[in-house]
Design a protein around this motif. Structure first.
Motif, PDB file in Angstrom:
ATOM      1  N   THR A  79      48.886  44.061  58.553  1.00 18.03           N
ATOM      2  CA  THR A  79      49.069  45.507  58.647  1.00 18.03           C
ATOM      3  C   THR A  79      48.246  46.059  59.801  1.00 18.03           C
ATOM      4  O   THR A  79      47.019  45.922  59.816  1.00 18.03           O
ATOM      5  N   TYR A 127      61.987  46.883  69.174  1.00 18.60           N
ATOM      6  CA  TYR A 127      61.332  47.006  67.873  1.00 18.60           C
ATOM      7  C   TYR A 127      61.052  45.632  67.251  1.00 18.60           C
ATOM      8  O   TYR A 127      60.053  45.446  66.550  1.00 18.60           O
ATOM      9  N   TYR A 168      48.564  46.331  70.343  1.00 12.58           N
ATOM     10  CA  TYR A 168      48.271  46.640  68.943  1.00 12.58           C
ATOM     11  C   TYR A 168      46.773  46.800  68.743  1.00 12.58           C
ATOM     12  O   TYR A 168      45.961  46.301  69.526  1.00 12.58           O
ATOM     13  N   THR A 190      57.936  48.776  58.031  1.00 13.10           N
ATOM     14  CA  THR A 190      57.272  49.524  59.085  1.00 13.10           C
ATOM     15  C   THR A 190      57.765  50.963  59.129  1.00 13.10           C
ATOM     16  O   THR A 190      58.883  51.267  58.712  1.00 13.10           O
ATOM     17  N   THR A 191      56.903  51.834  59.630  1.00 16.54           N
ATOM     18  CA  THR A 191      57.271  53.196  59.996  1.00 16.54           C
ATOM     19  C   THR A 191      57.145  53.306  61.503  1.00 16.54           C
ATOM     20  O   THR A 191      56.064  53.067  62.045  1.00 16.54           O
ATOM     21  N   ILE A 192      58.238  53.633  62.177  1.00 14.84           N
ATOM     22  CA  ILE A 192      58.242  53.733  63.634  1.00 14.84           C
ATOM     23  C   ILE A 192      58.431  55.194  64.034  1.00 14.84           C
ATOM     24  O   ILE A 192      59.299  55.885  63.498  1.00 14.84           O
ATOM     25  N   TYR A 205      51.057  49.074  66.061  1.00 15.42           N
ATOM     26  CA  TYR A 205      51.607  48.569  67.315  1.00 15.42           C
ATOM     27  C   TYR A 205      52.064  49.766  68.150  1.00 15.42           C
ATOM     28  O   TYR A 205      52.482  50.788  67.608  1.00 15.42           O
ATOM     29  N   LEU A 231      61.290  44.878  58.293  1.00 12.35           N
ATOM     30  CA  LEU A 231      61.112  44.143  59.533  1.00 12.35           C
ATOM     31  C   LEU A 231      62.147  43.025  59.587  1.00 12.35           C
ATOM     32  O   LEU A 231      61.830  41.839  59.509  1.00 12.35           O
ATOM     33  N   ALA A 286      54.399  51.994  65.918  1.00 11.36           N
ATOM     34  CA  ALA A 286      54.860  51.379  64.672  1.00 11.36           C
ATOM     35  C   ALA A 286      53.663  51.143  63.762  1.00 11.36           C
ATOM     36  O   ALA A 286      52.737  50.410  64.129  1.00 11.36           O
ATOM     37  N   CYS A 287      53.663  51.779  62.594  1.00 13.07           N
ATOM     38  CA  CYS A 287      52.677  51.496  61.548  1.00 13.07           C
ATOM     39  C   CYS A 287      53.245  50.353  60.723  1.00 13.07           C
ATOM     40  O   CYS A 287      54.012  50.564  59.788  1.00 13.07           O
ATOM     41  N   LYS A 288      52.875  49.137  61.091  1.00 12.33           N
ATOM     42  CA  LYS A 288      53.531  47.938  60.580  1.00 12.33           C
ATOM     43  C   LYS A 288      52.778  47.325  59.410  1.00 12.33           C
ATOM     44  O   LYS A 288      51.548  47.206  59.431  1.00 12.33           O
ATOM     45  N   GLN A 289      53.541  46.946  58.375  1.00 13.00           N
ATOM     46  CA  GLN A 289      53.006  46.168  57.271  1.00 13.00           C
ATOM     47  C   GLN A 289      53.550  44.746  57.365  1.00 13.00           C
ATOM     48  O   GLN A 289      54.087  44.358  58.405  1.00 13.00           O
TER      49      GLN A 289
END
Length: 574
Positions: A214, A320, A230, A255-257, A217, A308, A248-251
């Motif tokens: 998490t 992405y 990142y 993700t939330t882009i 990016y 993802l 991108a708040c990636k897990q």
């Protein structure tokens, strides 16, 4: 009769004139870029404004949804309160079936707002603290549109300008949401501040493992070059960056882009780790816009709330898919263009995903069979020429090392082997071996998929929970990891039996130390991958079973040790 007709026509005409006048006055009052749309007014502005100031109005929510997403948007701040992913479940440690609805955003865990100053009327606007009203909710075959409006009023309840939040979502299987912010009758200051913050929930079985995947990016454009950067996944970090295309708040699997239409020039980003059970990380993004001469704000961005999924993310043509952590450098290329295509091809069989991994292992091992064959051939040949190597060692001893090495190399050439080929084969297989460490834990296709006793192939399998924690190992016993370690130990014994023949001829290599390292590896792997994705352990276990099978098949059908020995004797006699 004629008089009656005249009266009747007069009444109809008067009625039509009244309708025209009302319609005309309606559009004059609401003159804006929404003139062509039907706008419904259900609230009184004065009443709404006063109630908001007195905090007597209740919060209202508006639902936008399609086949895969359901969003709840609040009238306070106009922000998204919830994002529910319909096709996925999150891990629930309490329920026996360990599944619950997956909310990527809940209770304003994602919050965004704008701050700006209206020079014309001398008012400051903080969108996070204002009350919006709906003026359009429209659904057609392709899109659902929600328009929220805030009417900026002065102390005399006179209009000073309008602010619009416009949400638009596709009606089918689309994970992206279009979001626009527009002002009308404003004269903005040169700076509009944008603040976005997300607190990220844990969604998977192993929170610590998920937290390592998490992070924030961002994709930037600098000197005609695009690059993906990142923030640290382990430590809190601040950074000032420029020319950003998207964030991108990636897990681990979702993700939330946040992708604005125009590049953001000056951005401050901040990431903070949490030690609580409620959140993994907090990510904050602060930036500003310059409306310049336009004076009105017209800001557009796209939100992506979804999985993802490599194939899905690739359809957006914005890179992405690069945020999926398939590894770095050559490892990433192996995963993207070797393992992933094989997996996708086998996935079309609609078999259980555990079976697909087994089939994938078989396919990969067949492709790599020539390397396996050459390694075994080298092992057998080195074993058979051991007596001749020992004769050369006795003949030259330690007095003439150069001549001894020349004689050994000459013997290798005569029997048709190159000991260095074994090293090259091992070097070739190392990237393949380690690329799988990044492949299986990040493959969303396997998420939540079971096989035999395994509940989730992207997490560890556990046949026994321990009442204590063992460093590097964990507090559980993974049966697949145990089986893999045993299979690796057996294969190591078979493949290295009699392989080391250079103990007296190579001063730089200790055969005994090498044996210790080889036999220690199964125990190291037992500790190292006990908490890794069970799909990884399954692949390695099947891979070593196939290696053991290859060992006996090659020995019985493809390599005749007697013929090789006769060839060596004949060459040596000549």
């Amino acid at each position: 009769m004629k008089g009656k007709n005249t009266d009747y026509n007069f009444i109809i005409g008067l009625f039509l004139i009244i309708i025209v006048l009302l319609t005309f006055s309606f559009f004059i009052e609401e003159k804006s870029f929404f003139q062509e749309k039907k706008i419904e007014h259900n609230l009184n502005y004065k009443k709404q404004y006063n109630f908001f100031e007195k905090k007597k109005l209740k919060e209202q929510f508006f639902i936008l949804e399609n086949e895969v997403l359901k969003l709840k948007i609040s009238n306070i701040g106009g922000t998204i309160n919830e994002v529910f992913l319909k096709k996925y479940k999150s891990y629930d440690p309490i329920q026996s079936y360990h599944k619950r609805n997956l909310f990527l955003v809940k209770n304003y865990s994602l919050f965004y707002k704008m701050n700006f100053y209206d020079k014309k009327n001398g008012s400051k606007i903080d969108t996070g603290n204002i009350l919006f009203k709906p003026i359009l909710f429209k659904k057609d075959k392709k899109f659902t549109t929600l328009i929220l409006m805030y009417k900026n009023l002065n102390n005399n309840n006179r209009e000073k300008g309008n602010l619009y939040y416009i949400y638009k979502i596709g009606t089918k299987k689309q994970y992206d949401l279009n979001f626009s912010v527009k002002t009308e009758k404003f004269k903005l200051n040169n700076t509009v501040f944008i603040n976005l913050e997300q607190n990220i929930f844990p969604l998977e079985k192993d929170k610590n493992w998920e937290n390592s995947y998490t992070q924030l990016y961002y994709y930037s454009h600098d000197l005609d070059k695009n690059k993906l950067e990142y923030l640290s996944e382990k430590n809190s970090e601040n950074r000032n960056i420029n020319n950003i295309k998207w964030f991108a708040c990636k897990q681990q699997f979702f993700t939330t882009i946040f992708h604005p239409k125009n590049e953001l020039k000056n951005v401050h980003v901040y990431s903070k780790n949490f030690n609580s059970n409620k959140f993994l990380k907090m990510i904050r993004i602060n930036t500003y816009l310059n409306p310049n001469k336009r004076k009105e704000l017209n800001f557009f961005t796209r939100f992506y709330f979804g999985p993802l999924d490599f194939s899905l993310l690739r359809t957006y043509n914005n890179n992405y898919e690069d945020i999926i952590p398939f590894g770095w450098g050559f490892l990433k290329l192996i995963n993207k263009y070797f393992f992933l295509p094989i997996f996708k091809l086998l996935e079309n069989t609609n078999l259980n995903y555990g079976i697909i991994i087994i089939l994938m292992t078989i396919v990969v091992k067949l492709i790599l069979y020539p390397i396996t064959y050459n390694q075994y051939k080298l092992s057998v040949t080195m074993k058979l020429i051991r007596p001749y190597i020992e004769k050369i060692n006795k003949k030259f001893g330690n007095k003439n090392i150069i001549e001894k090495q020349k004689s050994i190399i000459s013997l290798y050439k005569k029997v048709g082997i190159n000991p260095m080929s074994g090293c090259l084969s091992a070097i070739f297989q190392i990237p393949i071996f380690y690329s799988l460490f990044k492949f299986f834990p990040t493959l969303i296709n396997l998420r939540g998929k079971s096989f035999l006793w395994v509940e989730d192939l992207t997490s560890y399998d556990s046949i026994l929970e321990l009442p204590f924690f063992i460093p590097f190992y964990g507090n559980h016993i993974s049966l697949l990891t145990l089986l893999y370690s045993i299979a690796l130990l057996i294969y190591t014994k078979l493949s290295n039996d009699g392989k080391n023949t250079m103990s007296n001829s190579d001063n730089y290599l200790s055969s005994n130390n090498m044996d210790i390292m080889l036999y220690l590896m199964p125990f190291v792997m037992l500790l190292f991958i006990n908490s890794y994705a069970s799909a990884l352990s399954l692949y390695y276990f099947i891979s070593n079973i196939i290696n053991i099978g290859f060992f006996f098949i090659i020995k019985k059908f493809f390599l005749d040790e007697k013929k090789i020995l006769l060839k060596i004797k004949k060459i040596n006699n000549n």
